[in-house]
Structure formats: structure tokens, C-alpha cells
Motif scaffolding. Structure first.
Motif, short mmCIF file in Angstrom:
data_model
loop_
_atom_site.label_atom_id
_atom_site.label_comp_id
_atom_site.label_asym_id
_atom_site.label_seq_id
_atom_site.Cartn_x
_atom_site.Cartn_y
_atom_site.Cartn_z
N ALA A 1 -15.01 -2.55 33.18
CA ALA A 1 -14.98 -2.58 31.73
C ALA A 1 -14.73 -4.03 31.34
O ALA A 1 -14.08 -4.76 32.09
N ILE B 1 -0.66 14.69 13.18
CA ILE B 1 -1.51 14.22 12.07
C ILE B 1 -2.42 13.12 12.61
O ILE B 1 -1.95 12.11 13.12
N GLU B 2 -3.72 13.35 12.48
CA GLU B 2 -4.73 12.45 13.06
C GLU B 2 -5.71 12.06 11.94
O GLU B 2 -6.20 12.92 11.23
N GLY C 1 -10.46 6.85 32.92
CA GLY C 1 -9.67 7.94 33.49
C GLY C 1 -9.06 7.65 34.85
O GLY C 1 -8.56 8.56 35.53
N MET C 2 -9.07 6.38 35.25
CA MET C 2 -8.49 6.06 36.56
C MET C 2 -6.97 6.20 36.55
O MET C 2 -6.31 5.87 35.56
N VAL D 1 -2.48 8.04 5.50
CA VAL D 1 -1.29 8.44 6.27
C VAL D 1 -0.23 7.32 6.17
O VAL D 1 -0.53 6.16 6.42
N MET E 1 -18.08 -0.25 28.19
CA MET E 1 -18.42 0.48 29.42
C MET E 1 -19.83 1.02 29.31
O MET E 1 -20.40 1.07 28.23
N MET F 1 -0.20 5.97 17.62
CA MET F 1 -1.46 5.58 16.97
C MET F 1 -2.29 4.59 17.78
O MET F 1 -3.23 3.99 17.24
N ILE G 1 2.08 11.14 14.91
CA ILE G 1 0.91 10.55 14.23
C ILE G 1 -0.02 9.99 15.29
O ILE G 1 0.36 9.11 16.07
N ALA H 1 -12.68 6.72 25.31
CA ALA H 1 -13.46 5.58 25.83
C ALA H 1 -13.09 5.22 27.27
O ALA H 1 -13.84 4.52 27.95
N GLY I 1 -8.67 10.65 12.41
CA GLY I 1 -10.07 10.87 12.81
C GLY I 1 -10.21 12.21 13.49
O GLY I 1 -9.78 13.24 12.98
N HIS J 1 0.13 1.24 25.38
CA HIS J 1 -0.13 1.63 26.78
C HIS J 1 -1.24 0.83 27.44
O HIS J 1 -1.53 1.02 28.63
N TYR J 2 -1.89 0.00 26.68
CA TYR J 2 -2.86 -0.99 27.15
C TYR J 2 -3.85 -0.40 28.16
O TYR J 2 -4.60 0.49 27.82
N ARG J 3 -3.82 -0.85 29.44
CA ARG J 3 -4.83 -0.43 30.41
C ARG J 3 -4.49 0.88 31.12
O ARG J 3 -5.27 1.38 31.92
N LEU K 1 -10.83 0.66 22.20
CA LEU K 1 -9.78 -0.33 21.93
C LEU K 1 -8.50 0.02 22.68
O LEU K 1 -7.84 1.02 22.38
C1 LIG Z 1 -12.83 0.83 28.22
C2 LIG Z 1 -11.44 1.35 28.52
C3 LIG Z 1 -11.16 1.82 29.79
C4 LIG Z 1 -9.88 2.31 30.08
N1 LIG Z 1 -9.65 2.83 31.31
C5 LIG Z 1 -8.44 3.36 31.59
C6 LIG Z 1 -8.19 3.96 32.84
O1 LIG Z 1 -9.08 4.03 33.69
N2 LIG Z 1 -6.95 4.48 33.08
C7 LIG Z 1 -5.95 4.45 32.15
O2 LIG Z 1 -4.85 4.92 32.42
N3 LIG Z 1 -6.16 3.89 30.94
C8 LIG Z 1 -7.38 3.35 30.63
N4 LIG Z 1 -7.60 2.78 29.43
C9 LIG Z 1 -6.50 2.69 28.48
C10 LIG Z 1 -6.28 4.01 27.75
O3 LIG Z 1 -7.51 4.46 27.27
C11 LIG Z 1 -5.30 3.82 26.60
O4 LIG Z 1 -4.13 3.15 27.03
C12 LIG Z 1 -4.90 5.20 26.05
O5 LIG Z 1 -6.05 5.97 25.76
C13 LIG Z 1 -4.07 5.05 24.81
O6 LIG Z 1 -3.88 6.34 24.28
P1 LIG Z 1 -3.36 6.54 22.81
O7 LIG Z 1 -3.27 7.99 22.58
O8 LIG Z 1 -2.15 5.68 22.61
O9 LIG Z 1 -4.50 5.85 21.91
P2 LIG Z 1 -5.83 6.49 21.34
O10 LIG Z 1 -6.50 7.36 22.31
O11 LIG Z 1 -6.62 5.35 20.77
O12 LIG Z 1 -5.31 7.42 20.17
C14 LIG Z 1 -4.74 6.91 18.99
C15 LIG Z 1 -5.10 7.87 17.89
O13 LIG Z 1 -4.43 7.46 16.70
C16 LIG Z 1 -5.31 7.76 15.62
N5 LIG Z 1 -4.94 7.01 14.44
C17 LIG Z 1 -5.16 5.69 14.18
N6 LIG Z 1 -4.70 5.37 12.96
C18 LIG Z 1 -4.19 6.51 12.44
C19 LIG Z 1 -3.57 6.82 11.19
N7 LIG Z 1 -3.41 5.90 10.22
N8 LIG Z 1 -3.15 8.08 10.98
C20 LIG Z 1 -3.32 9.03 11.93
N9 LIG Z 1 -3.89 8.79 13.13
C21 LIG Z 1 -4.33 7.55 13.37
C22 LIG Z 1 -6.67 7.36 16.18
O14 LIG Z 1 -7.72 7.94 15.41
C23 LIG Z 1 -6.59 7.89 17.58
O15 LIG Z 1 -7.08 9.21 17.68
C24 LIG Z 1 -8.88 2.32 29.09
C25 LIG Z 1 -9.18 1.89 27.81
C26 LIG Z 1 -10.45 1.42 27.51
C27 LIG Z 1 -10.77 0.98 26.11
#
Ligand SMILES: Cc1cc2nc3c(=O)[nH]c(=O)nc-3n(C[C@H](O)[C@H](O)[C@H](O)COP(=O)(O)OP(=O)(O)OC[C@H]3O[C@@H](n4cnc5c(N)ncnc54)[C@H](O)[C@@H]3O)c2cc1C
Length: 372
Positions: A274, A41-42, A56-57, A188, A241, A216, A18, A53, A44, A341-343, A316
Motif C-alpha cells: 500500500a 452513531i456513524e 487485514g494483515m 454529529v 491499494m 472516528m 461515535i 480499505a 456514513g 490506530h494508524y497501520r 485513510l
Molecule cells: C490501505 C490501508 C491498508 C491497511 N492495512 C492494514 C492491515 O493490513 N492491518 C491492520 O491492522 N491495519 C491496516 N490498516 C489500518 C486500519 O485500516 C486502521 O487502523 C483501522 O481501520 C482504523 O479503524 P477505525 O475504526 O479507527 O477507523 P475507520 O474504519 O476509518 O472508522 C472510522 C469511522 O468513523 C466515522 N466517522 C467519521 N466522522 C464521523 C462523524 N463526524 N460522526 C460519526 N462518525 C464519523 C467514519 O465514517 C468511519 O466509519 C490499513 C489502512 C489502510 C488505509
């Protein structure tokens, strides 16, 4: 293209992921490579959450991570990146533009230079390659910087990937590897039978699977149907950013300057990031946020003030209370987490995928995650 809208009928499968951020897509791709029948399953659009957002570092050392296990995880993730990107490029045909030409932290006074010296000692003790640069060398490396620069610490082997290309690259790699991807899904929810996850319900019905993986991001705690003891404590931390359009190769290296970081992309965009704001699910770009970022960037490189602001945005970060990710089993059979996974989620995508794929495909049990 096998991407579907949310009209799929209920059907069995090995695993459902998910969330189609870089974490979810990396997991799906790795599972598919290992022969697992996997569906994503996504709610958005794929790859458009924090993963879009981000800057990419790939900066496990420049980030100065304190917790040793996490630091090792991040360093291992960086080591995996070239092979990961090669697999994605080969499978999907899209180049995510990985550059490991080092990340430089720039000093503008003696106190900042002293801190870089101390950091260089730590890097040396741990066996990491770096170069300390004097003012002339720093300006030779990046002439755009203010001429009063005091020096720099360039950490070798770190760098960046174009996260806005890595999303489509992974999507293509997943699709060509047989992953089913449903986007724009509504309502979902996890479906549980006793103490076992049995699938995911959307507005079109139930999709069953042996394993369900929550990827998610910042929304990880919002999944309906999850027993309360298995809801991960993830909250959003907003990051604003902006991007400037620069002449080709005016800036060569990712740089950390006081108050901002600067990340040059192949298309001429210079990302400036950021902010870090605990403001709930709000993604506003504010005057104060942009001001703070430009203040840091222009103090370090006044010449940047000449160029066009091409874009501003906010995303976020998914944060846990201790700022460490939750990757593994839960106390609910068949329900796994790859969240928080935060930052560092771009950096941690390949290693998260490997860890989850090991749990799904290898028989030996692992203890469920615990959190406070
Ligand atoms: C400004 C900024 C700068 C950053 N810079 C860096 C960096 O330089 N290097 C680095 O390593 N990290 C960086 N990060 C952190 C990194 O972006 C995140 O830790 C990472 O993208 C998390 O990935 P994810 O797939 O868990 O979350 P996301 O990319 O947010 O994906 C989660 C997905 O879940 C989906 N979702 C939500 N709710 C539901 C639901 N109910 N059903 C189905 N799908 C759902 C969302 O639509 C989304 O597509 C940065 C973050 C930000 C905001």
C-alpha cells in the motif's frame, strides 16, 4: 435488522460510540457482551472507512515495531484474535475468514537475506517461532515468485483476516446483541456540561449517555464540541491499494516483497498494498501509486502480470504524531478516545475493545491520556 437511519429521538443510555469502523464496532460488541446499553452513531456507512480499505494483515512481528509497550500491545492483540473472531462469528453468524498460516518476507539479494537473518535472531531472542527458507523451499512454498528468489523468513502465527467480512460480521453481532446503530447521521457533535460529556447531538436532536467514546478514525480530531485540550492529534495518511483476480489458491501466504505486500483472500482476490501519503483527506488512486505497487509486485512475481486488475481504492489511516494509538480517558469526564490506530487498527480492534470496556465497566479510575 435493527440498523436505523438518523431519525432516533433523544434518549438515555450507558454509552455512545461515535464511528462504526472496526474499532467502534468492536468496542460496541464488547460493551454489549458485558451488559452495557450501547449505541453507535456513524456519519456514513458502518465498516466503510479505513476498516474497509485495509489489507487485514495481523502482523505485529513482520511490522518490526520498535516501541516496546506498543509491540507488546500488538502481540497481545494477535493472541486474542482467534477467540475474538469465534465470539463475533457465534454472535453474528458471519465468518470473517481468519487465517494464521504465517507471513513471509521475501528476499531477492544477499543484502535482503542478511537483514532477514538478523531479524530471525531477534525473533529467536524473543521466543517467536519462524522458519528461514532457502530458494528451493521458498519457491516450493510460493511457486508464483520469481525463480531468482534468494530466500524468505516465514513468521509463524501471524496472518490475516478478511476485514471486509469482519465489518458486516461485527455489525450483525452488535445488532443481535442489542446495540443500536444509527448510520448516515449528520451534524454529529459532543455535548458537554461543565467538564463532563453528557451525550451526542445529531441533526435529529440530543442523545444522552454517561460515556461517549470517540472511535472516528482519521476524522477523530474533527468532532465539534470537544474542549481544545481533549482534541486528539490525529491526521489522515492515505494508503492506495489494488486487487488482482487470481486462480484459486495460486498464492497461499501473505508476503512482504520489496516495495509491496501481497495478501491472498479466500475469494481469489490478491490485495497489493500500500502507498503511504500525507495528503490530507484526499483518497485518490493515482497512476504513480498503482505503478509503484505493481512495480514491486511484478518484480517479485512476474506471473502476476497476466491477471486482471479487479479493483483499486484508497483509504485513510488514522495517525498520531508518534504513530501510537490513543486509547483511554481524557481530561473531560465521560469522554474516551479509541483513536490513532494508524497501520494496525485491524490487528488492534479486539484489544482496544477490551481496554475501553474495562474502563467503562470497572470502577477503578485511570489517569487521562496525555499527548504533545
Ligand atoms: C490501505 C490501508 C491498508 C491497511 N492495512 C492494514 C492491515 O493490513 N492491518 C491492520 O491492522 N491495519 C491496516 N490498516 C489500518 C486500519 O485500516 C486502521 O487502523 C483501522 O481501520 C482504523 O479503524 P477505525 O475504526 O479507527 O477507523 P475507520 O474504519 O476509518 O472508522 C472510522 C469511522 O468513523 C466515522 N466517522 C467519521 N466522522 C464521523 C462523524 N463526524 N460522526 C460519526 N462518525 C464519523 C467514519 O465514517 C468511519 O466509519 C490499513 C489502512 C489502510 C488505509
Amino acid at each position: 435488522m435493527t440498523q436505523r437511519t438518523a431519525t432516533d429521538q433523544a434518549q438515555g443510555g450507558d454509552a455512545i460510540v461515535i464511528g462504526a469502523g472496526l474499532i467502534g464496532l468492536s468496542i460496541a460488541f464488547e460493551l454489549a457482551r458485558r451488559g452495557v446499553d450501547v449505541r453507535v452513531i456513524e456519519s456514513g456507512e458502518a465498516g466503510h472507512g479505513a476498516s474497509w480499505a485495509a489489507a487485514g494483515m495481523l502482523a505485529p512481528l513482520t511490522e518490526q515495531l520498535v516501541e516496546p509497550t506498543f509491540r507488546k500491545l500488538c502481540e497481545d492483540a494477535l493472541a486474542m484474535y482467534p477467540e475474538f473472531v469465534a465470539h463475533v462469528r457465534e454472535a453474528g453468524g458471519v465468518d470473517p475468514q481468519l487465517h494464521l498460516n504465517g507471513i513471509a518476507t521475501i528476499a531477492f539479494d544477499d543484502a535482503q537475506m542478511e537483514r532477514l537473518l538478523l531479524r530471525s535472531h531477534v525473533l529467536q531472542e524473543r521466543g517467536h517461532a519462524y522458519t528461514l527458507l532457502d530458494p528451493m523451499q521458498t519457491l516450493a512454498m510460493e511457486p508464483v515468485l520469481d525463480k531468482h528468489v534468494r530466500g524468505a523468513l516465514l513468521v509463524h502465527g501471524e496472518g490475516q483476516v478478511n476485514n471486509r467480512r469482519l465489518g458486516p460480521a461485527l455489525l450483525a453481532a452488535c445488532e443481535r446483541s442489542g446495540v443500536t446503530i444509527s448510520t448516515a447521521a449528520h451534524d454529529v457533535a459532543l455535548v458537554v456540561n461543565g467538564r463532563r460529556a453528557i451525550g451526542v447531538r445529531t441533526e435529529t436532536g440530543l442523545v444522552t449517555a454517561k460515556i461517549v467514546i470517540n472511535a472516528m478514525g482519521a476524522w477523530a480530531s474533527q468532532l465539534p464540541g470537544v474542549p481544545s485540550d481533549c482534541v486528539p492529534p490525529v491526521r489522515p495518511i492515505c494508503g492506495q491499494m489494488l486487487a488482482l483476480t487470481l486462480p484459486h489458491q495460486l498464492v497461499q501466504h501473505t508476503m512482504w516483497v520489496p516495495g509491496a505486500y501481497l495478501v491472498p483472500k479466500d475469494d481469489g482476490q490478491l490485495l497489493i498494498g500500500a502507498t503511504s501519503e500525507d495528503v490530507g483527506f484526499q483518497t485518490r488512486v493515482t497512476a504513480q501509486g498503482v505503478h509503484a505497487l505493481l512495480h514491486g509486485a511484478l518484480a517479485a512475481a512476474p506471473k502476476l502480470g497476466e491477471f486482471t486488475i479487479s479493483e483499486t481504492w484508497a483509504g485513510l489511516r488514522p495517525a498520531t504524531p508518534d504513530e501510537l494509538p490513543l486509547i483511554g480517558r481524557t481530561a473531560l469526564d465521560g469522554y474516551l478516545l479509541a483513536v490513532g490506530h494508524y497501520r494496525n487498527g485491524i490487528l488492534l480492534a479486539p484489544i482496544t475493545a477490551q481496554m475501553i470496556a474495562d474502563l467503562v465497566t470497572k470502577a477503578e479510575g485511570a489517569a487521562p491520556l496525555e499527548w504533545k
